[in-house]
Write a protein that holds these residues in place. Structure first.
Motif, PDB file in Angstrom:
ATOM      1  N   PRO A  60       1.390  -0.837   0.075  1.00  0.00           N
ATOM      2  CA  PRO A  60       0.573  -0.138  -0.028  1.00  0.00           C
ATOM      3  C   PRO A  60       0.618   1.395   0.135  1.00  0.00           C
ATOM      4  CG  PRO A  60      -0.261  -0.822   2.086  1.00  0.00           C
ATOM      5  CD  PRO A  60       0.752  -2.002   1.478  1.00  0.00           C
ATOM      6  N   TYR A  61       2.216   0.710  -0.325  1.00  0.00           N
ATOM      7  CA  TYR A  61       3.051   2.677   0.297  1.00  0.00           C
ATOM      8  C   TYR A  61       3.770   2.942  -1.426  1.00  0.00           C
ATOM      9  CZ  TYR A  61       2.714   1.900   4.705  1.00  0.00           C
ATOM     10  OH  TYR A  61       2.227   1.821   6.537  1.00  0.00           O
ATOM     11  N   ALA A  62       3.340   3.800  -1.797  1.00  0.00           N
ATOM     12  CA  ALA A  62       4.135   4.281  -2.998  1.00  0.00           C
ATOM     13  C   ALA A  62       5.361   5.215  -2.423  1.00  0.00           C
ATOM     14  CB  ALA A  62       3.227   5.734  -3.093  1.00  0.00           C
ATOM     15  N   ASN A  63       5.822   5.923  -0.918  1.00  0.00           N
ATOM     16  CA  ASN A  63       7.326   6.051  -0.814  1.00  0.00           C
ATOM     17  C   ASN A  63       8.143   4.935  -0.304  1.00  0.00           C
ATOM     18  OD1 ASN A  63       8.932   7.294   0.342  1.00  0.00           O
ATOM     19  ND2 ASN A  63       7.437   7.990   2.517  1.00  0.00           N
ATOM     20  N   LEU A  64       8.850   5.966  -0.617  1.00  0.00           N
ATOM     21  CA  LEU A  64      10.221   4.573  -0.848  1.00  0.00           C
ATOM     22  C   LEU A  64      11.095   4.414   0.054  1.00  0.00           C
ATOM     23  CD1 LEU A  64      11.819   3.480  -3.304  1.00  0.00           C
ATOM     24  CD2 LEU A  64      13.814   5.246  -3.257  1.00  0.00           C
ATOM     25  N   ASP A  65      10.909   5.062   1.085  1.00  0.00           N
ATOM     26  CA  ASP A  65      10.839   4.251   2.462  1.00  0.00           C
ATOM     27  C   ASP A  65      10.608   3.526   2.850  1.00  0.00           C
ATOM     28  OD1 ASP A  65      14.014   5.344   2.005  1.00  0.00           O
ATOM     29  OD2 ASP A  65      13.296   6.578   3.010  1.00  0.00           O
ATOM     30  N   SER A  66       8.813   3.449   2.932  1.00  0.00           N
ATOM     31  CA  SER A  66       8.532   2.706   3.452  1.00  0.00           C
ATOM     32  C   SER A  66       8.124   1.795   2.737  1.00  0.00           C
ATOM     33  CB  SER A  66       6.978   3.855   3.587  1.00  0.00           C
ATOM     34  OG  SER A  66       6.948   4.841   4.020  1.00  0.00           O
ATOM     35  N   ARG A  67       7.946   1.800   1.668  1.00  0.00           N
ATOM     36  CA  ARG A  67       7.728   0.500   0.449  1.00  0.00           C
ATOM     37  C   ARG A  67       8.774  -0.438   0.760  1.00  0.00           C
ATOM     38  NH1 ARG A  67       4.986  -0.412  -3.574  1.00  0.00           N
ATOM     39  NH2 ARG A  67       5.485  -2.009  -5.324  1.00  0.00           N
ATOM     40  N   SER A  68      10.444  -0.026   0.427  1.00  0.00           N
ATOM     41  CA  SER A  68      11.449  -1.041   1.131  1.00  0.00           C
ATOM     42  C   SER A  68      11.250  -1.987   2.530  1.00  0.00           C
ATOM     43  CB  SER A  68      12.764   0.116   0.209  1.00  0.00           C
ATOM     44  OG  SER A  68      12.819   0.712   1.295  1.00  0.00           O
ATOM     45  N   GLN A  69      10.584  -0.464   4.001  1.00  0.00           N
ATOM     46  CA  GLN A  69      10.630  -1.409   4.369  1.00  0.00           C
ATOM     47  C   GLN A  69       9.459  -2.254   4.175  1.00  0.00           C
ATOM     48  OE1 GLN A  69      12.568  -1.315   7.499  1.00  0.00           O
ATOM     49  NE2 GLN A  69      13.920   0.252   6.151  1.00  0.00           N
ATOM     50  N   TRP A  70       8.389  -2.268   3.764  1.00  0.00           N
ATOM     51  CA  TRP A  70       7.222  -3.011   4.064  1.00  0.00           C
ATOM     52  C   TRP A  70       7.256  -4.259   3.069  1.00  0.00           C
ATOM     53  CZ3 TRP A  70       4.027  -5.912   0.413  1.00  0.00           C
ATOM     54  CH2 TRP A  70       3.301  -6.313   0.697  1.00  0.00           C
ATOM     55  N   LEU A  71       8.145  -4.529   2.525  1.00  0.00           N
ATOM     56  CA  LEU A  71       8.744  -5.358   1.557  1.00  0.00           C
ATOM     57  C   LEU A  71       9.972  -6.103   1.874  1.00  0.00           C
ATOM     58  CD1 LEU A  71       9.150  -3.564  -2.704  1.00  0.00           C
ATOM     59  CD2 LEU A  71       7.644  -5.276  -1.602  1.00  0.00           C
TER      60      LEU A  71
END
Length: 58
Positions: free
Chosen positions: A30-41
């Motif tokens: 659900p995240y578009a922000n690169l930092d949040s997306r990489s943490q989610w992944l």
């Protein structure tokens, strides 16, 4: 301010982990922000690894 940012990233990681354990697709991030997306992944990968290795049952 630093604490808020860290908490958001920790939350993204834990939500990704829960999604990985639950067997959801990584495409549903659900995240578009690169930092949040990489943490989610990253959390998603660990959750999937744990599920595949038999640490968690769905």
């Amino acid at each position: 301010m630093k604490r808020q940012k860290r908490d958001r990233l920790d939350r993204a990681f834990s939500k990704g982990f829960q999604a990985g354990v639950g067997g959801r697709s990584k495409e549903l991030c659900p995240y578009a922000n690169l930092d949040s997306r990489s943490q989610w992944l990253g959390g998603w990968r660990e959750g999937v690894d744990g599920r595949v290795n038999g640490l968690f049952n769905k």
